[in-house]
Motif scaffolding. Structure first.
Motif, PDB file in Angstrom:
ATOM      1  N   ARG A 109       2.778  -4.645  -3.981  1.00  0.00           N
ATOM      2  CA  ARG A 109       2.266  -5.310  -5.179  1.00  0.00           C
ATOM      3  C   ARG A 109       1.154  -4.486  -5.814  1.00  0.00           C
ATOM      4  O   ARG A 109       0.395  -3.811  -5.129  1.00  0.00           O
ATOM      5  N   TYR A 110       1.091  -4.585  -7.133  1.00  0.00           N
ATOM      6  CA  TYR A 110      -0.004  -4.008  -7.909  1.00  0.00           C
ATOM      7  C   TYR A 110      -0.564  -5.134  -8.770  1.00  0.00           C
ATOM      8  O   TYR A 110       0.163  -5.713  -9.575  1.00  0.00           O
ATOM      9  N   ASN A 111      -1.814  -5.475  -8.544  1.00  0.00           N
ATOM     10  CA  ASN A 111      -2.437  -6.612  -9.242  1.00  0.00           C
ATOM     11  C   ASN A 111      -1.603  -7.884  -9.095  1.00  0.00           C
ATOM     12  O   ASN A 111      -1.439  -8.639 -10.043  1.00  0.00           O
ATOM     13  N   THR A 165      -2.906   9.073  -7.093  1.00  0.00           N
ATOM     14  CA  THR A 165      -2.153   8.118  -7.898  1.00  0.00           C
ATOM     15  C   THR A 165      -0.669   8.163  -7.546  1.00  0.00           C
ATOM     16  O   THR A 165      -0.182   9.139  -6.980  1.00  0.00           O
ATOM     17  N   VAL A 197      -0.701   4.432 -11.229  1.00  0.00           N
ATOM     18  CA  VAL A 197      -1.751   3.575 -10.681  1.00  0.00           C
ATOM     19  C   VAL A 197      -2.405   4.292  -9.507  1.00  0.00           C
ATOM     20  O   VAL A 197      -1.820   5.185  -8.903  1.00  0.00           O
ATOM     21  N   GLU A 198      -3.625   3.885  -9.190  1.00  0.00           N
ATOM     22  CA  GLU A 198      -4.295   4.456  -8.023  1.00  0.00           C
ATOM     23  C   GLU A 198      -3.663   3.877  -6.764  1.00  0.00           C
ATOM     24  O   GLU A 198      -3.411   2.674  -6.676  1.00  0.00           O
ATOM     25  N   ALA A 253      -4.963   3.332  -3.977  1.00  0.00           N
ATOM     26  CA  ALA A 253      -5.860   2.348  -3.355  1.00  0.00           C
ATOM     27  C   ALA A 253      -5.661   0.952  -3.923  1.00  0.00           C
ATOM     28  O   ALA A 253      -6.016  -0.040  -3.272  1.00  0.00           O
ATOM     29  N   GLU A 254      -5.086   0.843  -5.118  1.00  0.00           N
ATOM     30  CA  GLU A 254      -4.878  -0.461  -5.750  1.00  0.00           C
ATOM     31  C   GLU A 254      -3.548  -1.092  -5.368  1.00  0.00           C
ATOM     32  O   GLU A 254      -3.292  -2.234  -5.740  1.00  0.00           O
ATOM     33  N   LEU A 255      -2.695  -0.372  -4.634  1.00  0.00           N
ATOM     34  CA  LEU A 255      -1.428  -0.926  -4.177  1.00  0.00           C
ATOM     35  C   LEU A 255      -1.654  -1.738  -2.899  1.00  0.00           C
ATOM     36  O   LEU A 255      -2.487  -1.378  -2.067  1.00  0.00           O
ATOM     37  N   GLU A 256      -0.892  -2.815  -2.758  1.00  0.00           N
ATOM     38  CA  GLU A 256      -1.031  -3.685  -1.608  1.00  0.00           C
ATOM     39  C   GLU A 256       0.334  -3.989  -1.017  1.00  0.00           C
ATOM     40  O   GLU A 256       1.270  -4.331  -1.745  1.00  0.00           O
TER      41      GLU A 256
END
Length: 59
Positions: free
Chosen positions: A19-21, A36, A51-52, A54-57
């Motif tokens: 997921r992203y955001n 990225t 996207v960075e 680090a922002e991926l989950e």
């Protein structure tokens, strides 16, 4: 998420929930900068964005 996990996901044949955001995405590639990744939304939309990592989950 870290870069090594992105590499593992890209080389895996399994469908891994990323997921992203809060939005489900597919990781298309890890970019050369190593910071990225290029992703696109799961589903019918094929718009790609950077996207960075680090922002991926991973769920």
């Amino acid at each position: 998420m870290d870069v090594n996990r992105v590499k593992q996901i890209l080389s895996s044949s399994a469908e891994i929930d990323v997921r992203y955001n809060g939005t489900p995405v597919w990781i298309d590639k890890l970019n050369e900068d190593g910071v990225t990744a290029t992703v696109h939304l799961r589903g019918t939309l094929e718009e790609r964005t950077e996207v960075e990592v680090a922002e991926l989950e991973e769920l």
